[in-house]
Scaffold this motif. Structure first.
Motif, mmCIF file in Angstrom:
data_model
loop_
_atom_site.group_PDB
_atom_site.id
_atom_site.type_symbol
_atom_site.label_atom_id
_atom_site.label_comp_id
_atom_site.label_asym_id
_atom_site.label_seq_id
_atom_site.Cartn_x
_atom_site.Cartn_y
_atom_site.Cartn_z
ATOM 1 N N GLU A 62 0.946 -1.307 -0.029
ATOM 2 C CA GLU A 62 0.096 -0.077 -0.008
ATOM 3 C C GLU A 62 0.813 1.171 0.037
ATOM 4 O O GLU A 62 1.695 1.330 0.937
ATOM 5 C CB GLU A 62 -0.796 -0.181 1.248
ATOM 6 C CG GLU A 62 -2.038 1.289 1.280
ATOM 7 C CD GLU A 62 -1.200 2.361 2.265
ATOM 8 O OE1 GLU A 62 -1.288 3.504 1.770
ATOM 9 O OE2 GLU A 62 -0.550 2.128 3.158
ATOM 10 N N GLY A 65 -2.280 5.002 -0.093
ATOM 11 C CA GLY A 65 -3.697 4.450 -0.562
ATOM 12 C C GLY A 65 -3.994 3.631 -1.560
ATOM 13 O O GLY A 65 -4.846 3.318 -1.824
ATOM 14 N N GLN A 66 -3.042 3.560 -2.514
ATOM 15 C CA GLN A 66 -2.940 2.508 -3.643
ATOM 16 C C GLN A 66 -2.377 1.484 -3.415
ATOM 17 O O GLN A 66 -1.364 1.176 -2.468
ATOM 18 C CB GLN A 66 -2.316 3.344 -4.877
ATOM 19 C CG GLN A 66 -2.635 4.656 -5.148
ATOM 20 C CD GLN A 66 -3.775 4.709 -6.289
ATOM 21 O OE1 GLN A 66 -3.937 3.856 -6.851
ATOM 22 N NE2 GLN A 66 -4.333 5.728 -6.403
ATOM 23 N N HIS A 67 -3.051 0.185 -3.924
ATOM 24 C CA HIS A 67 -2.494 -0.938 -3.625
ATOM 25 C C HIS A 67 -1.747 -1.977 -4.809
ATOM 26 O O HIS A 67 -2.402 -1.612 -5.909
ATOM 27 C CB HIS A 67 -3.600 -1.921 -2.999
ATOM 28 C CG HIS A 67 -4.041 -1.452 -1.832
ATOM 29 N ND1 HIS A 67 -3.725 -2.109 -0.626
ATOM 30 C CD2 HIS A 67 -4.940 -0.463 -1.325
ATOM 31 C CE1 HIS A 67 -4.527 -1.601 0.525
ATOM 32 N NE2 HIS A 67 -5.159 -0.672 0.026
ATOM 33 N N PHE A 68 -0.674 -2.444 -4.490
ATOM 34 C CA PHE A 68 0.086 -3.027 -5.717
ATOM 35 C C PHE A 68 0.369 -4.389 -5.280
ATOM 36 O O PHE A 68 0.687 -4.694 -3.890
ATOM 37 C CB PHE A 68 1.301 -2.342 -6.044
ATOM 38 C CG PHE A 68 1.481 -0.900 -6.169
ATOM 39 C CD1 PHE A 68 1.093 -0.411 -7.551
ATOM 40 C CD2 PHE A 68 0.920 0.059 -5.225
ATOM 41 C CE1 PHE A 68 1.068 0.903 -7.679
ATOM 42 C CE2 PHE A 68 0.790 1.415 -5.553
ATOM 43 C CZ PHE A 68 0.821 1.749 -7.052
ATOM 44 N N GLY A 92 0.791 -4.025 -13.582
ATOM 45 C CA GLY A 92 0.397 -3.648 -12.283
ATOM 46 C C GLY A 92 1.524 -3.931 -11.094
ATOM 47 O O GLY A 92 1.067 -3.284 -10.018
ATOM 48 N N GLN A 114 6.874 -0.302 -12.798
ATOM 49 C CA GLN A 114 6.836 0.381 -11.416
ATOM 50 C C GLN A 114 7.955 -0.106 -10.320
ATOM 51 O O GLN A 114 8.142 -1.328 -10.376
ATOM 52 C CB GLN A 114 5.540 0.521 -10.859
ATOM 53 C CG GLN A 114 4.665 1.187 -11.842
ATOM 54 C CD GLN A 114 3.024 1.140 -11.525
ATOM 55 O OE1 GLN A 114 2.427 2.527 -11.091
ATOM 56 N NE2 GLN A 114 2.473 0.129 -11.366
ATOM 57 N N ILE A 124 6.287 5.546 -10.027
ATOM 58 C CA ILE A 124 4.890 4.788 -9.507
ATOM 59 C C ILE A 124 4.125 5.895 -10.993
ATOM 60 O O ILE A 124 4.072 6.974 -11.037
ATOM 61 C CB ILE A 124 4.048 5.262 -8.330
ATOM 62 C CG1 ILE A 124 4.876 4.587 -7.232
ATOM 63 C CG2 ILE A 124 2.659 4.794 -8.592
ATOM 64 C CD1 ILE A 124 5.196 3.112 -7.310
ATOM 65 N N ARG A 126 0.519 5.763 -12.119
ATOM 66 C CA ARG A 126 -1.155 5.341 -12.371
ATOM 67 C C ARG A 126 -1.836 6.810 -12.906
ATOM 68 O O ARG A 126 -1.274 7.882 -12.400
ATOM 69 C CB ARG A 126 -1.763 4.878 -11.163
ATOM 70 C CG ARG A 126 -1.291 3.410 -10.948
ATOM 71 C CD ARG A 126 -1.970 2.704 -9.682
ATOM 72 N NE ARG A 126 -1.758 1.391 -9.613
ATOM 73 C CZ ARG A 126 -2.097 0.655 -8.653
ATOM 74 N NH1 ARG A 126 -2.952 1.160 -7.536
ATOM 75 N NH2 ARG A 126 -1.973 -0.783 -8.572
ATOM 76 N N ASP A 128 -4.057 8.457 -11.539
ATOM 77 C CA ASP A 128 -4.393 9.357 -10.518
ATOM 78 C C ASP A 128 -2.984 9.480 -9.554
ATOM 79 O O ASP A 128 -3.493 10.007 -8.432
ATOM 80 C CB ASP A 128 -5.695 9.190 -9.954
ATOM 81 C CG ASP A 128 -5.790 7.760 -9.255
ATOM 82 O OD1 ASP A 128 -4.978 6.962 -9.878
ATOM 83 O OD2 ASP A 128 -6.744 7.495 -8.718
ATOM 84 N N PHE A 129 -2.136 8.837 -9.853
ATOM 85 C CA PHE A 129 -1.010 8.606 -8.818
ATOM 86 C C PHE A 129 0.407 8.420 -9.341
ATOM 87 O O PHE A 129 0.612 7.447 -9.937
ATOM 88 C CB PHE A 129 -1.286 7.382 -7.903
ATOM 89 C CG PHE A 129 -0.473 7.405 -6.550
ATOM 90 C CD1 PHE A 129 -0.298 8.416 -5.791
ATOM 91 C CD2 PHE A 129 0.342 6.297 -6.384
ATOM 92 C CE1 PHE A 129 0.692 8.218 -4.736
ATOM 93 C CE2 PHE A 129 1.074 6.103 -5.373
ATOM 94 C CZ PHE A 129 1.115 7.118 -4.510
#
Length: 361
Positions: A62, A65-68, A92, A114, A124, A126, A128-129
């Protein structure tokens, strides 16, 4: 990749799994990378273990707040071509590396892979990230801890020669120190130290009835490849030359010089999918002048690139395919080249010749 923990049932005790993984160097790398990410970004970061099946475990990361789905790799900067092919098909996934220098980070970024590392470098991407941190120096504390890791003593120059023979001939690990020394051409003291280091590092175990056993063959193989690229291959280089003709490349009777093809020649032989641009040949140093005379090799003139690389042969001669280096050595040479074209051939060799053999003996 995280250590394999063999599970007896789907109803595995998660707490036991977590405790076991927490003792591994891979988990230490992951924790250090998470701490470095938090320090550099001020964002939240955490780790959690997940089970993907009865014998397959993974890591959830995490970040902000994003999970990978995460994957830990040691010596990552030296395995960029292999990592590129391994991870490119799963955009991903997050690579958690020990350390990535600026060059390695740029290569991974260019391929959309990533990553985070223990120095706080991160990429990273994404919608929005987005984060990009490059150029941080390696943590001196973590580097010192890894260098002192118990098995590290086995991966010095002479130790790498011993490990190579143990990988190719698994039963050799049960031979006497004298027998291993005679087979490898390394001193008795070095052999004894290598065996002790491998046992201390959890790569070899002493079984009460059956003697020693390599218990982490894939890890041992991967660590040998890194050691070969870093420490052994540079010392084996005799010279780089230019030959006007290439029609002798791949000749099977090259063994009359006690020589064997490696690199792209061996890669082409074992895969059938490569047109070599540079020939790598392993032979005893005393046979160099005879070989150069036979094939009219010379130092490359100004403006002309070398197309023949001569390396010192370091293994015993009782090979099944005497004109070709073992697929493991060919794989290491292809990885070391840093050429994406060669990395694809390395992947083929791994699938065909290495994966099954080094998954378990």
């Amino acid at each position: 990749m995280l250590s394999n923990f063999y599970k007896r049932t789907l109803l595995i005790d998660i707490a036991y799994y977590w405790t076991t993984m927490a003792t591994s160097l891979e988990w230490e790398i992951a924790e250090a990378a998470i701490a470095a990410f938090q320090r550099e970004t001020g964002l939240s970061a955490s780790l959690s273990a997940v089970l993907n099946g009865p014998q397959e475990e993974g890591l959830n990361v995490e970040l902000g707040g994003q999970h990978f789905p995460g994957e830990v790799k040691r010596w990552a900067a030296h395995l960029i071509p292999a990592l590129s092919y391994h991870l490119a098909g799963n955009p991903g996934r997050l690579l958690i590396a020990d350390y990535l220098n600026a060059s390695a980070a740029k290569k991974l970024q260019a391929q959309g892979i990533q990553f985070i590392d223990t120095a706080g470098n991160a990429f990273i991407d994404r919608p929005d990230f987005k984060i990009l941190i490059r150029g941080n120096s390696r943590s001196a504390i973590f580097a010192r801890e890894e260098k002192s890791h118990a098995a590290e003593r086995a991966f010095q120059r002479q130790g790498l020669i011993v490990v190579y023979h143990l990988l190719l001939v698994p039963n050799l690990v049960n031979a006497s120190v004298r027998a291993i020394a005679e087979r490898t051409g390394v001193s008795h003291g070095t052999v004894a130290n290598v065996l002790k280091a491998l046992e201390a590092g959890g790569l070899v175990a002493s079984m009460s009835r059956s003697g020693r056993k390599v218990i982490e063959p894939r890890k041992l193989m991967e660590r040998w490849v890194v050691g070969y690229c870093e420490k052994l291959a540079p010392k084996l280089l005799i010279g780089e030359f230019h030959g006007e003709t290439t029609d002798w490349w791949g000749e099977r009777d090259i063994d009359r010089f006690a020589a064997a093809w490696g690199g792209e020649i061996a890669g082409a032989f074992f895969s059938g999918h490569l047109t070599p641009q540079v020939a790598t040949l392993f032979l005893p140093r005393e046979n160099l002048s005879r070989l150069m005379q036979q094939y009219r090799l010379r130092k490359p003139p100004t403006g002309v690139e070398a197309n023949v690389r001569i390396m010192e042969r370091f293994w015993s001669a009782d090979d099944e395919e005497p004109a070709m280096a073992h697929p493991l050595l060919a794989y290491a040479d292809l990885i070391r080249s840093g050429d994406p074209r060669n990395a694809e051939i390395a992947r083929i060799l791994d699938e065909r010749y290495l994966a099954d053999h080094f998954s378990a003996y």
